[in-house]
Scaffold this motif. Structure first.
Motif, PDB file in Angstrom:
ATOM      1  N   ILE A 119     -40.639  11.654  -9.665  1.00 43.72           N
ATOM      2  CA  ILE A 119     -39.729  12.349  -8.759  1.00 43.72           C
ATOM      3  C   ILE A 119     -38.854  11.283  -8.120  1.00 43.72           C
ATOM      4  O   ILE A 119     -39.361  10.351  -7.486  1.00 43.72           O
ATOM      5  CB  ILE A 119     -40.484  13.123  -7.658  1.00 43.72           C
ATOM      6  CG1 ILE A 119     -41.580  14.006  -8.279  1.00 43.72           C
ATOM      7  CG2 ILE A 119     -39.512  13.943  -6.824  1.00 43.72           C
ATOM      8  CD1 ILE A 119     -41.064  15.037  -9.240  1.00 43.72           C
ATOM      9  N   ILE A 134     -37.249  13.737 -12.301  1.00 46.92           N
ATOM     10  CA  ILE A 134     -36.745  14.904 -11.579  1.00 46.92           C
ATOM     11  C   ILE A 134     -36.022  14.389 -10.351  1.00 46.92           C
ATOM     12  O   ILE A 134     -36.628  13.768  -9.476  1.00 46.92           O
ATOM     13  CB  ILE A 134     -37.894  15.845 -11.173  1.00 46.92           C
ATOM     14  CG1 ILE A 134     -38.655  16.316 -12.409  1.00 46.92           C
ATOM     15  CG2 ILE A 134     -37.352  17.036 -10.389  1.00 46.92           C
ATOM     16  CD1 ILE A 134     -39.932  17.056 -12.096  1.00 46.92           C
ATOM     17  N   ILE A 176     -39.230  22.656  -7.506  1.00 40.49           N
ATOM     18  CA  ILE A 176     -39.666  21.440  -8.187  1.00 40.49           C
ATOM     19  C   ILE A 176     -40.582  21.714  -9.368  1.00 40.49           C
ATOM     20  O   ILE A 176     -40.456  21.069 -10.416  1.00 40.49           O
ATOM     21  CB  ILE A 176     -40.335  20.462  -7.181  1.00 40.49           C
ATOM     22  CG1 ILE A 176     -40.679  19.133  -7.865  1.00 40.49           C
ATOM     23  CG2 ILE A 176     -41.562  21.090  -6.534  1.00 40.49           C
ATOM     24  CD1 ILE A 176     -41.165  18.074  -6.897  1.00 40.49           C
ATOM     25  N   ILE A 179     -38.567  23.291 -12.259  1.00 43.54           N
ATOM     26  CA  ILE A 179     -37.700  22.262 -12.853  1.00 43.54           C
ATOM     27  C   ILE A 179     -38.525  21.292 -13.687  1.00 43.54           C
ATOM     28  O   ILE A 179     -38.129  20.907 -14.801  1.00 43.54           O
ATOM     29  CB  ILE A 179     -36.925  21.531 -11.745  1.00 43.54           C
ATOM     30  CG1 ILE A 179     -35.929  22.494 -11.079  1.00 43.54           C
ATOM     31  CG2 ILE A 179     -36.193  20.311 -12.295  1.00 43.54           C
ATOM     32  CD1 ILE A 179     -35.363  21.985  -9.779  1.00 43.54           C
ATOM     33  N   ALA A 180     -39.686  20.896 -13.171  1.00 44.76           N
ATOM     34  CA  ALA A 180     -40.558  19.985 -13.923  1.00 44.76           C
ATOM     35  C   ALA A 180     -41.000  20.621 -15.233  1.00 44.76           C
ATOM     36  O   ALA A 180     -40.977  19.977 -16.293  1.00 44.76           O
ATOM     37  CB  ALA A 180     -41.772  19.612 -13.080  1.00 44.76           C
ATOM     38  N   LYS A 183     -38.164  20.510 -17.681  1.00 43.12           N
ATOM     39  CA  LYS A 183     -37.918  19.162 -18.192  1.00 43.12           C
ATOM     40  C   LYS A 183     -39.032  18.684 -19.109  1.00 43.12           C
ATOM     41  O   LYS A 183     -38.810  17.826 -19.975  1.00 43.12           O
ATOM     42  CB  LYS A 183     -37.750  18.191 -17.023  1.00 43.12           C
ATOM     43  CG  LYS A 183     -36.399  18.307 -16.312  1.00 43.12           C
ATOM     44  CD  LYS A 183     -36.019  17.008 -15.624  1.00 43.12           C
ATOM     45  CE  LYS A 183     -34.531  16.924 -15.416  1.00 43.12           C
ATOM     46  NZ  LYS A 183     -34.093  15.585 -14.970  1.00 43.12           N
ATOM     47  N   ASN A 209     -30.420  18.815 -11.766  1.00 47.73           N
ATOM     48  CA  ASN A 209     -31.247  18.289 -12.851  1.00 47.73           C
ATOM     49  C   ASN A 209     -30.829  18.795 -14.227  1.00 47.73           C
ATOM     50  O   ASN A 209     -31.500  18.510 -15.218  1.00 47.73           O
ATOM     51  CB  ASN A 209     -32.718  18.630 -12.589  1.00 47.73           C
ATOM     52  CG  ASN A 209     -33.341  17.723 -11.550  1.00 47.73           C
ATOM     53  OD1 ASN A 209     -33.821  16.644 -11.870  1.00 47.73           O
ATOM     54  ND2 ASN A 209     -33.317  18.152 -10.288  1.00 47.73           N
TER      55      ASN A 209
END
Length: 295
Positions: A119, A134, A176, A179-180, A183, A209
């Motif tokens: 992060i 991220i 988060i 998004i993680a 990704k 992102n």
């Protein structure tokens, strides 16, 4: 321009009233801290979303930021008079003007989650150029990767997202986890939160992102089931949401829950155990992540 910091010692009965009185008297900001912070007597206080914290620390410090020319002693006395208590002990110190943006940024460094996942605040470069990074700054909603519950969920996603899974992040906060997951290779990914501010933060963070994630308020969320559902909330909401969250996971799919204190883990697993076979709980700093496969 410097300011003054007024620190008033108060008990749990009067701390909030003193805080309100100081605001009315012209304080620029007021906060309440545990008087035992930084000692072995420090006591964490947790509140559930939408519910007030019922009790403050037995001994608190009311911290007020004042203009440089304010009469801090007079304000402390006036606040006590408003609350109808004897003038409590207080201290006054000078707060020098600083570059607050740089000071705040200096407190947030890149956070390693695993050997391949970091992060990273936008003002930093990721220390590992080959890692999945991220980009996330402190902002409107909860979740920057610094809290143990968020790290536990991120580590779980890193270990279990293999590619192409549909994912639901329930109680997404900053977005988060969604998004993680994206990704890390997930397929269609959705996030849900009750807070409109979380929608703003999550969408901004997803755009930053460069990932495609859809975010919804609960009354707008799509129907259907997912391969993976992750919920980093708190124990009481997780208990109340058990039928809903369980229904969001397809048969054979995975569920990960966090925001749970270690001593609460058995209670949560007992509720969800009618639908899921759980792996051993994973703990960090007194918090746990529970994960299971739907039967």
């Amino acid at each position: 321009m410097p300011w003054q910091e007024l620190r008033i010692t108060a008990d749990s009965t009067h701390a909030e009233a003193l805080s309100d009185a100081l605001f009315d008297l012209g304080a620029l900001s007021v906060s309440i801290e545990d008087a035992a912070a930084g000692t072995d007597q420090e006591k964490p206080i947790f509140g559930e979303p939408g519910e007030p914290v019922e009790q403050l620390w037995e001994k608190s410090i009311v911290v007020a930021l004042l203009e440089a020319d304010a009469d801090a002693a007079l304000m402390a006395t006036a606040a006590a008079n408003t609350v109808r208590i004897a003038p409590p002990p207080f201290t006054v110190s000078v707060v020098e003007e600083q570059d607050w943006v740089r000071l705040t940024q200096s407190q947030f460094d890149p956070i390693p989650i695993s050997s391949r996942l970091w992060i990273t605040p936008t003002w930093h470069e990721c220390p590992d150029s080959s890692a999945i990074s991220i980009q996330l700054d402190p902002g409107l909603a909860f979740g920057t990767g610094s809290h143990p519950t968020t790290r536990l969920c991120l580590k779980w996603l890193d270990a279990h997202i293999k590619g192409g899974e549909t994912v639901l992040d329930y109680g997404c906060g900053s977005g988060i986890l969604a998004i993680a997951a994206k990704k890390l290779g997930a397929g269609k990914t959705d996030g849900v939160d009750i807070d409109p501010q979380a929608m703003i933060a999550s969408r901004q963070n997803a755009e930053q992102n460069q990932v495609s994630v859809d975010f919804y308020l609960p009354d707008q969320e799509p129907q259907g089931q997912y391969d993976v559902v992750v919920a980093n909330i708190l124990t009481n909401p997780l208990k109340a949401l058990a039928p809903l969250l369980s229904g969001k996971v397809r048969a054979g799919g995975r569920l990960a829950l966090s925001g749970i204190l270690e001593e609460q883990a058995e209670e949560v697993m007992a509720i969800y155990g009618q639908w899921f076979n759980f792996a051993p709980a994973v703990a960090e700093e007194g918090w746990v992540c529970l994960s299971g496969v739907k039967m």
